[in-house]
Design an enzyme around this catalytic site. Structure first.
Site, PDB file in Angstrom:
ATOM      1  N   GLY A 109       0.790  -1.226   0.000  1.00  0.00           N
ATOM      2  CA  GLY A 109       0.000   0.000   0.000  1.00  0.00           C
ATOM      3  C   GLY A 109       0.819   1.271   0.000  1.00  0.00           C
ATOM      4  O   GLY A 109       0.478   2.252  -0.632  1.00  0.00           O
ATOM      5  N   SER A 117       9.679  -0.081   2.188  1.00  0.00           N
ATOM      6  CA  SER A 117       9.184  -0.816   1.028  1.00  0.00           C
ATOM      7  C   SER A 117       9.530  -0.134  -0.290  1.00  0.00           C
ATOM      8  O   SER A 117       9.292  -0.700  -1.358  1.00  0.00           O
ATOM      9  CB  SER A 117       7.661  -0.988   1.122  1.00  0.00           C
ATOM     10  OG  SER A 117       7.004   0.271   1.086  1.00  0.00           O
ATOM     11  N   CYS A 173      -7.776   4.040   7.696  1.00  0.00           N
ATOM     12  CA  CYS A 173      -7.420   4.766   6.472  1.00  0.00           C
ATOM     13  C   CYS A 173      -7.602   3.857   5.262  1.00  0.00           C
ATOM     14  O   CYS A 173      -6.955   2.812   5.158  1.00  0.00           O
ATOM     15  CB  CYS A 173      -5.984   5.249   6.554  1.00  0.00           C
ATOM     16  SG  CYS A 173      -5.652   6.577   5.392  1.00  0.00           S
ATOM     17  N   GLY A 177      -2.547  -0.558   2.616  1.00  0.00           N
ATOM     18  CA  GLY A 177      -2.499  -1.856   1.960  1.00  0.00           C
ATOM     19  C   GLY A 177      -2.708  -2.996   2.934  1.00  0.00           C
ATOM     20  O   GLY A 177      -2.201  -2.977   4.064  1.00  0.00           O
ATOM     21  N   VAL A 178      -3.438  -3.997   2.486  1.00  0.00           N
ATOM     22  CA  VAL A 178      -3.730  -5.159   3.323  1.00  0.00           C
ATOM     23  C   VAL A 178      -2.454  -5.886   3.734  1.00  0.00           C
ATOM     24  O   VAL A 178      -2.311  -6.325   4.883  1.00  0.00           O
ATOM     25  CB  VAL A 178      -4.683  -6.121   2.571  1.00  0.00           C
ATOM     26  CG1 VAL A 178      -4.667  -7.511   3.180  1.00  0.00           C
ATOM     27  CG2 VAL A 178      -6.105  -5.565   2.577  1.00  0.00           C
ATOM     28  N   GLY A 179      -1.493  -6.015   2.816  1.00  0.00           N
ATOM     29  CA  GLY A 179      -0.311  -6.823   3.092  1.00  0.00           C
ATOM     30  C   GLY A 179       0.449  -6.400   4.327  1.00  0.00           C
ATOM     31  O   GLY A 179       0.662  -7.195   5.249  1.00  0.00           O
ATOM     32  N   GLY A 180       0.863  -5.154   4.387  1.00  0.00           N
ATOM     33  CA  GLY A 180       1.617  -4.681   5.536  1.00  0.00           C
ATOM     34  C   GLY A 180       0.776  -4.557   6.783  1.00  0.00           C
ATOM     35  O   GLY A 180       1.212  -4.897   7.883  1.00  0.00           O
ATOM     36  N   ASN A 470       3.470  -1.615  13.218  1.00  0.00           N
ATOM     37  CA  ASN A 470       2.902  -0.900  12.071  1.00  0.00           C
ATOM     38  C   ASN A 470       3.183   0.594  12.106  1.00  0.00           C
ATOM     39  O   ASN A 470       2.975   1.275  11.103  1.00  0.00           O
ATOM     40  CB  ASN A 470       1.395  -1.148  11.967  1.00  0.00           C
ATOM     41  CG  ASN A 470       1.080  -2.449  11.259  1.00  0.00           C
ATOM     42  OD1 ASN A 470       1.969  -3.115  10.740  1.00  0.00           O
ATOM     43  ND2 ASN A 470      -0.188  -2.818  11.226  1.00  0.00           N
ATOM     44  N   TYR A 471       3.650   1.107  13.251  1.00  0.00           N
ATOM     45  CA  TYR A 471       4.108   2.494  13.329  1.00  0.00           C
ATOM     46  C   TYR A 471       5.638   2.484  13.330  1.00  0.00           C
ATOM     47  O   TYR A 471       6.291   2.894  14.280  1.00  0.00           O
ATOM     48  CB  TYR A 471       3.579   3.174  14.595  1.00  0.00           C
ATOM     49  CG  TYR A 471       2.080   3.330  14.662  1.00  0.00           C
ATOM     50  CD1 TYR A 471       1.301   3.362  13.513  1.00  0.00           C
ATOM     51  CD2 TYR A 471       1.427   3.444  15.893  1.00  0.00           C
ATOM     52  CE1 TYR A 471      -0.084   3.502  13.577  1.00  0.00           C
ATOM     53  CE2 TYR A 471       0.041   3.598  15.966  1.00  0.00           C
ATOM     54  CZ  TYR A 471      -0.701   3.618  14.809  1.00  0.00           C
ATOM     55  OH  TYR A 471      -2.071   3.768  14.881  1.00  0.00           O
TER      56      TYR A 471
END
Length: 530
Positions: A109, A117, A173, A177-180, A470-471
């Site tokens: 995403g 990434s 949000c 993206g779903v992946g991450g 994720n942060y």
């Protein structure tokens, strides 16, 4: 400049600095030739390969980057961007990457706080999953197969077209993206009732470092455990997740009530800490804190109580009157709506068509930096007042703290159930964010958020000081850019994200990727390379 409270750091990159030097050009040409040959052999479309000479290269590179800051510090552009439509193209990319030593980065995403990434200090290429975004809903079994190139908005929209009472618990949000998001945890507005996204993953399809396509059965339970909160990109390329959907009421209730210092915001925020993780599980009461100019032109601090209740307003009000009468919530503050419309509300799109959830880009021109903490004891009022002083140092709406409560279903799992360790004992998570438009001001803003983070050490978790994967935050530690990284060095950041689960993640990594093919500045290292 205001940070959107629903889509923190949703920022668009406008420019990227120059390509790597000519010294590596020969190797890069060999790599490109390898890709072309492998794609041809697998009957794949070579149009999935974009080099800097392609007119679409820059737009594809920029299209899902949300933060100007990481790229502004990088001297490398990807030598190639691949947008696979078939698994065979990913297999080809892995083969050529290993053969020619060009580092692989995978992007789903682009909501990537440190840009891991899409930037690197060494020659690299991107496997962009944008074309692998199919979503298949099974309304009889309440499950869905979701390819990792899909966004949360696309997932929510697709579910809503199939059922009014099915949903999924994940972030707010829609361009994430779903992946991450799933592989890093996936906290959202229904997490107190239904846990995080990773709690609901029941199968997956992953391509490993040898190019093998694995599902849950063939990958084994250890690897399946690791990619549900431990970050998928350390272990392979996750192509799709199978998730268990959740059942929700047809009508939910939302509200966003703000209070300033003059309206006792300090006392309200202090009080919030004592019940936010213990209130009715159907209610998630989130807090956003920032400084702004009030209607009389005076600078003040605003506390924004932004909430989702899985039920009707007449059931919500008695709960609030019992647990948080100080807020003074009334029926007129609340709005009833279907769950899918609440996703628009929290993303800042209230009143717009549901089609906005399918928009994969959000244009911005800002730089940003973020950090995170877990809080286990309420912050005293004098501590909150010090936070207000920090917020007043930044421009109006230029910095924000977000308090996200734990408790409820999150606590029903043990710390080691999946790699995400932030379970019982934590009251709430803090997200710190600062944004700016002119990168000449870079160092001042970076210094500001680091000073705030240092100050907050006295009020947050310790040994380790926890952070949410994720942060992503490279300040808390990172791997060597070149050469091997020891377990001890990686533990500096690894235990902050995963606590004791980091040991098991390293063990899994050693078993499935002993040569450390899948790597970045905060990827789990194998012991075999140390």
């Amino acid at each position: 400049m205001q940070i959107n409270p629903a889509c923190i750091l949703s920022i668009f990159l406008l420019s990227f600095i120059s390509i790597s030097g000519a010294s590596s050009a020969h190797n890069e040409n060999d790599f490109l030739e390898c890709l072309t040959v492998q794609f041809h052999r697998s009957n794949s479309d070579s149009d999935s390969i974009y080099t800097p000479k392609n007119v679409s290269y820059l737009s594809i590179l920029q299209s899902s980057i949300r933060n100007l800051r990481p790229a502004s510090n990088s001297r490398q552009k990807p030598v190639v961007i691949i947008t696979p439509e078939h698994e065979s193209e990913i297999q080809a990319a892995i083969y050529c990457s290993k053969k020619h030593g060009i580092q692989l980065k995978v992007r789903s995403g682009g909501h990537d706080y440190e840009g891991l990434s899409y930037i690197s200090q060494t020659p690299f290429f991107i496997v962009d999953m944008r074309n692998l975004r199919s979503i298949s809903i099974d309304t009889e079994k309440n499950t869905a197969w979701v390819q990792t190139g899909a966004t949360l908005g696309e997932l929510y929209y697709t579910i809503s077209q199939k059922s009014k009472t099915l949903a999924f618990t994940a972030g707010v949000c829609p361009t994430v993206g779903v992946g991450g998001h799933f592989s890093g945890g996936g906290y959202g507005m229904m997490s107190r009732k239904h846990g995080i996204a990773a709690d609901h993953i029941i199968d997956a399809k992953l391509i490993d470092a040898n190019g093998k396509i694995l599902d849950r059965e063939s990958m084994g339970e250890d690897l399946f455990w690791a990619i549900r909160g431990g970050g998928g990109t350390s272990f392979g390329i996750v192509v799709a997740f199978k998730v268990q959907l959740i059942v929700i009421p047809e009508t939910v209730t939302v509200f966003n009530v703000s209070r300033t210092l003059e309206q006792n915001a300090t006392q309200l925020v202090h009080r919030w800490q004592y019940f936010a993780d213990k209130i009715d599980d159907n209610l998630l009461l989130r807090l956003f804190l920032r400084s702004f100019n009030s209607s009389n032109g005076k600078r003040t601090i605003g506390a924004f109580f932004t909430s989702l209740y899985l039920g009707r307003v007449d059931d919500l009000l008695p709960i609030m009157q019992q647990k948080f009468p100080e807020l003074g919530l009334v029926k007129e503050d609340c709005t009833e709506m279907p769950w899918i419309e609440s996703t628009l509300f929290f993303a800042g799109f209230q009143g717009e068509s549901l089609d906005v959830l399918l928009n994969r880009t959000q244009v911005s021109t800002a730089y940003s930096k973020a950090k995170s903490d877990s809080v286990m004891q309420p912050i005293p009022e004098h501590g909150l007042e010090s936070i207000w002083n920090f917020l007043e140092e930044e421009e109006e709406n230029g910095a924000e703290l977000q308090f996200s409560p734990y408790g409820g279903r999150i606590n029903d799992f043990s710390e080691s159930e999946i790699p995400f360790p932030h379970r019982s004992g934590n009251i709430f998570m803090i997200h710190y964010g600062v944004g700016w438009a002119d990168n000449a001001e870079y160092q001042r803003h970076i210094n500001w958020i680091r000073r705030l983070y240092s100050f907050m050490a006295r009020y947050v978790s310790k040994s380790p000081r926890a952070a949410y994967f994720n942060y992503r935050d490279l300040d808390i530690g990172m791997n060597n850019i070149k050469g091997n990284t020891s377990y001890r060095q990686a533990s500096v950041w690894g235990f902050k994200y995963f606590n004791n689960n980091f040991r098991r993640l390293v063990k899994v990594k050693t078993e499935v990727d002993p040569t450390n093919f899948f790597r970045n500045e905060q990827s789990v290292p194998p012991t075999s390379t140390q």
